[in-house]
Design a protein around this motif. Structure first.
Motif, PDB file in Angstrom:
ATOM      1  N   TRP A  33     -15.454  60.240  25.420  1.00 25.03           N
ATOM      2  CA  TRP A  33     -16.734  59.823  26.037  1.00 25.03           C
ATOM      3  C   TRP A  33     -16.809  58.293  26.083  1.00 25.03           C
ATOM      4  CZ3 TRP A  33     -20.977  56.786  25.694  1.00 25.03           C
ATOM      5  CH2 TRP A  33     -22.061  57.089  26.534  1.00 25.03           C
ATOM      6  N   THR A  38     -17.270  53.660  29.144  1.00 21.27           N
ATOM      7  CA  THR A  38     -17.392  52.209  28.908  1.00 21.27           C
ATOM      8  C   THR A  38     -16.083  51.430  29.035  1.00 21.27           C
ATOM      9  OG1 THR A  38     -16.903  52.269  26.528  1.00 21.27           O
ATOM     10  CG2 THR A  38     -19.170  52.731  27.175  1.00 21.27           C
ATOM     11  N   CYS A 113     -26.582  38.244  25.793  1.00 19.73           N
ATOM     12  CA  CYS A 113     -25.216  38.315  26.330  1.00 19.73           C
ATOM     13  C   CYS A 113     -24.896  37.190  27.310  1.00 19.73           C
ATOM     14  CB  CYS A 113     -24.987  39.666  27.003  1.00 19.73           C
ATOM     15  SG  CYS A 113     -25.092  41.032  25.827  1.00 19.73           S
ATOM     16  N   ARG A 152     -26.136  56.948  18.608  1.00 20.94           N
ATOM     17  CA  ARG A 152     -24.843  56.990  19.313  1.00 20.94           C
ATOM     18  C   ARG A 152     -24.882  56.251  20.653  1.00 20.94           C
ATOM     19  NH1 ARG A 152     -24.183  63.038  22.041  1.00 20.94           N
ATOM     20  NH2 ARG A 152     -26.004  62.859  23.382  1.00 20.94           N
ATOM     21  N   SER A 153     -26.112  56.103  21.212  1.00 14.89           N
ATOM     22  CA  SER A 153     -26.187  55.477  22.535  1.00 14.89           C
ATOM     23  C   SER A 153     -26.015  53.955  22.468  1.00 14.89           C
ATOM     24  CB  SER A 153     -27.518  55.838  23.215  1.00 14.89           C
ATOM     25  OG  SER A 153     -28.582  55.163  22.583  1.00 14.89           O
ATOM     26  N   VAL A 156     -21.830  52.560  19.430  1.00 15.64           N
ATOM     27  CA  VAL A 156     -20.419  52.587  19.837  1.00 15.64           C
ATOM     28  C   VAL A 156     -20.067  51.435  20.789  1.00 15.64           C
ATOM     29  CG1 VAL A 156     -20.364  55.109  19.594  1.00 15.64           C
ATOM     30  CG2 VAL A 156     -20.825  54.102  21.850  1.00 15.64           C
ATOM     31  N   MET A 213     -31.781  49.939  23.330  1.00 10.68           N
ATOM     32  CA  MET A 213     -31.422  49.743  24.739  1.00 10.68           C
ATOM     33  C   MET A 213     -31.609  51.008  25.538  1.00 10.68           C
ATOM     34  SD  MET A 213     -27.952  48.233  26.499  1.00 10.68           S
ATOM     35  CE  MET A 213     -26.770  49.408  25.850  1.00 10.68           C
ATOM     36  N   ARG A 216     -29.051  53.269  30.652  1.00 10.63           N
ATOM     37  CA  ARG A 216     -28.999  53.628  32.070  1.00 10.63           C
ATOM     38  C   ARG A 216     -29.782  52.616  32.919  1.00 10.63           C
ATOM     39  NH1 ARG A 216     -29.954  59.971  33.109  1.00 10.63           N
ATOM     40  NH2 ARG A 216     -29.211  59.925  30.974  1.00 10.63           N
ATOM     41  N   VAL A 218     -30.373  49.421  32.141  1.00 15.72           N
ATOM     42  CA  VAL A 218     -29.632  48.154  32.185  1.00 15.72           C
ATOM     43  C   VAL A 218     -28.516  48.275  33.210  1.00 15.72           C
ATOM     44  CG1 VAL A 218     -28.288  46.476  30.862  1.00 15.72           C
ATOM     45  CG2 VAL A 218     -30.155  47.713  29.739  1.00 15.72           C
ATOM     46  N   HIS A 250     -18.636  39.075  31.766  1.00 16.37           N
ATOM     47  CA  HIS A 250     -19.127  39.599  30.493  1.00 16.37           C
ATOM     48  C   HIS A 250     -18.531  40.991  30.294  1.00 16.37           C
ATOM     49  CE1 HIS A 250     -21.530  40.725  27.169  1.00 16.37           C
ATOM     50  NE2 HIS A 250     -22.351  41.519  27.835  1.00 16.37           N
ATOM     51  N   ALA A 252     -19.160  44.192  28.925  1.00 16.11           N
ATOM     52  CA  ALA A 252     -20.075  45.200  28.387  1.00 16.11           C
ATOM     53  C   ALA A 252     -19.582  46.598  28.724  1.00 16.11           C
ATOM     54  CB  ALA A 252     -21.479  45.009  28.936  1.00 16.11           C
ATOM     55  N   ASN A 253     -19.125  46.770  29.963  1.00 15.46           N
ATOM     56  CA  ASN A 253     -18.748  48.096  30.430  1.00 15.46           C
ATOM     57  C   ASN A 253     -17.763  47.930  31.583  1.00 15.46           C
ATOM     58  OD1 ASN A 253     -18.682  50.637  31.785  1.00 15.46           O
ATOM     59  ND2 ASN A 253     -20.616  51.178  30.786  1.00 15.46           N
ATOM     60  N   ASN A 280     -18.483  45.179  23.391  1.00 18.57           N
ATOM     61  CA  ASN A 280     -19.422  44.166  23.865  1.00 18.57           C
ATOM     62  C   ASN A 280     -19.763  43.237  22.698  1.00 18.57           C
ATOM     63  OD1 ASN A 280     -21.579  42.661  24.775  1.00 18.57           O
ATOM     64  ND2 ASN A 280     -22.716  44.393  25.630  1.00 18.57           N
TER      65      ASN A 280
END
Ligand code: UT7
Length: 323
Positions: A33, A38, A113, A152-153, A156, A213, A216, A218, A250, A252-253, A280
């Motif tokens: 996942w 990510t 960030c 968990r959201s 990680v 956060m 979704r 963001v 940046h 992040a993902n 991140n």
């Protein structure tokens, strides 16, 4: 005209590496996942003796070595962080003291960030305004300290680390061929402040708090905001995506990075990606990625480099530099 020219870069990471699989017994998640959603495969997590100040100091020393300079040559330290060692004084003065520097001045910048992009822009203005000749710009974070390790959201997604850059006053003709910072575009919009925030603070709860956060939400705004400031930067400099040598976004993902590059027409092989290695790291992510690409020989003198970030606030921005 005066230009703020990159003289060196450096980085520092905590000793401990935490792999995606290490979360599997802690929260309901999987390596699959995290990697698929990510692009993250691992992150570094600070031990008790590793702090924003100690990591920032180590990154600063590495950047000074890379530049062939000593702390005596620096007259300003700008530290981008949202995880300071103390509420005050600024962690930048802690780093100043650790470097044995008792001249010049130092302060922190807080743009989450986007902190490093804001800090480079600020350093550039101090240099061009004649208040500083050589600036240490640092991004250092220990987000592991503000994570809710049962969520968990978010838990990680983040990691710890620091990156630094030495900017030095140089001469330029005023055109796009100059070395140094060529153009920048910064934005913020506090209407989005509750989508990514820390639920504590000196003036409210009196506690440090934890990161919260709406991922979704963001994500939904990220690509549009990033591409807007980059297009503004391109148009201020009179260039197009084709002229770029390196895009250092940046981290992040990976999906946000890919979508932004695609929308801007930046070729995949020009994109520097380190999110798989660092997660991140907020304000440290761009200088960490820069120092990886400098150390492995990708970014070379004369290259046109675009850095970009977006994060809590929201804040977002981009800076174009010729190495
Ligand atoms: O640096 C500042 C900027 N920050 C960012 O750029 C972060 C932006 N956001 C993102 O990167 C993504 O939105 C995330 C990675 C945070 C989430 O990815 P997503 O594809 O937007 O997933 P989602 O939030 O839509 O969640 C999908 C599902 C949810 O389950 P349901 O509601 O569909 O049943 C989540 O509960 O995935 C679930 N989920 C997880 N599952 C396994 C959320 N976190 C995890 C997890 N492991 N760690």
């Amino acid at each position: 005209m005066i230009r703020s020219v990159v003289r060196g870069t450096g980085a520092a990471l905590p000793r401990r590496i935490m792999k995606n699989a290490d979360f599997e017994g802690m929260v309901e998640t999987s390596d699959e996942w995290i990697a698929q959603r990510t692009g993250i495969r691992q992150r570094h997590i600070a031990a008790d003796d590793e702090t924003t100040a100690s990591l920032g100091e180590a990154a600063a020393r590495a950047a000074l070595d890379n530049a062939g300079l000593t702390p005596a040559d620096i007259d300003l330290i700008v530290l981008a962080t949202s995880t300071p060692n103390n509420t005050f004084p600024a962690t930048a003065v802690d780093i100043q003291n650790r470097l044995g520097m008792h001249h010049g001045f130092a302060f922190d910048m807080q743009a989450v960030c986007s902190g490093f992009v804001y800090a480079v822009t600020t350093a550039d203005l101090y240099i061009r305004g004649g208040l500083a000749k050589r600036v240490l710009v640092i991004g250092s974070e220990t987000f592991s300290r503000i994570l809710d390790w049962s969520d968990r959201s978010t838990c990680v997604l983040f990691g710890d680390g620091a990156g630094a850059m030495v900017l030095e006053a140089g001469e330029g003709a005023g055109g796009i061929e100059d070395h140094g910072v060529l153009a920048a575009s910064l934005r913020s919009d506090g209407a989005h402040k509750d989508k990514l925030f820390v639920d504590g603070g000196a003036s409210t709860t009196g506690t440090v708090g934890h990161l919260r956060m709406e991922g979704r939400e963001v994500f939904k705004h990220a690509v549009g905001m990033i591409t807007d400031v980059i297009e503004a930067t391109f148009s201020a400099a009179g260039i197009t995506a084709e002229d770029l040598d390196w895009f250092v976004p940046h981290q992040a993902n990976k999906r946000i990075i890919d979508a932004s590059a695609r929308k801007l027409g930046i070729a995949e092989q020009k994109v520097v990606v380190t999110v798989d290695l660092h997660g991140n790291t907020s304000a440290a992510s761009v200088p960490l990625a820069l120092s990886v690409a400098v150390a492995d020989g990708r970014i070379k003198k004369g290259d046109l480099v675009l850095i970009e970030a977006m994060g809590g606030g929201f804040t977002w921005g981009a800076v174009l530099l010729r190495w």
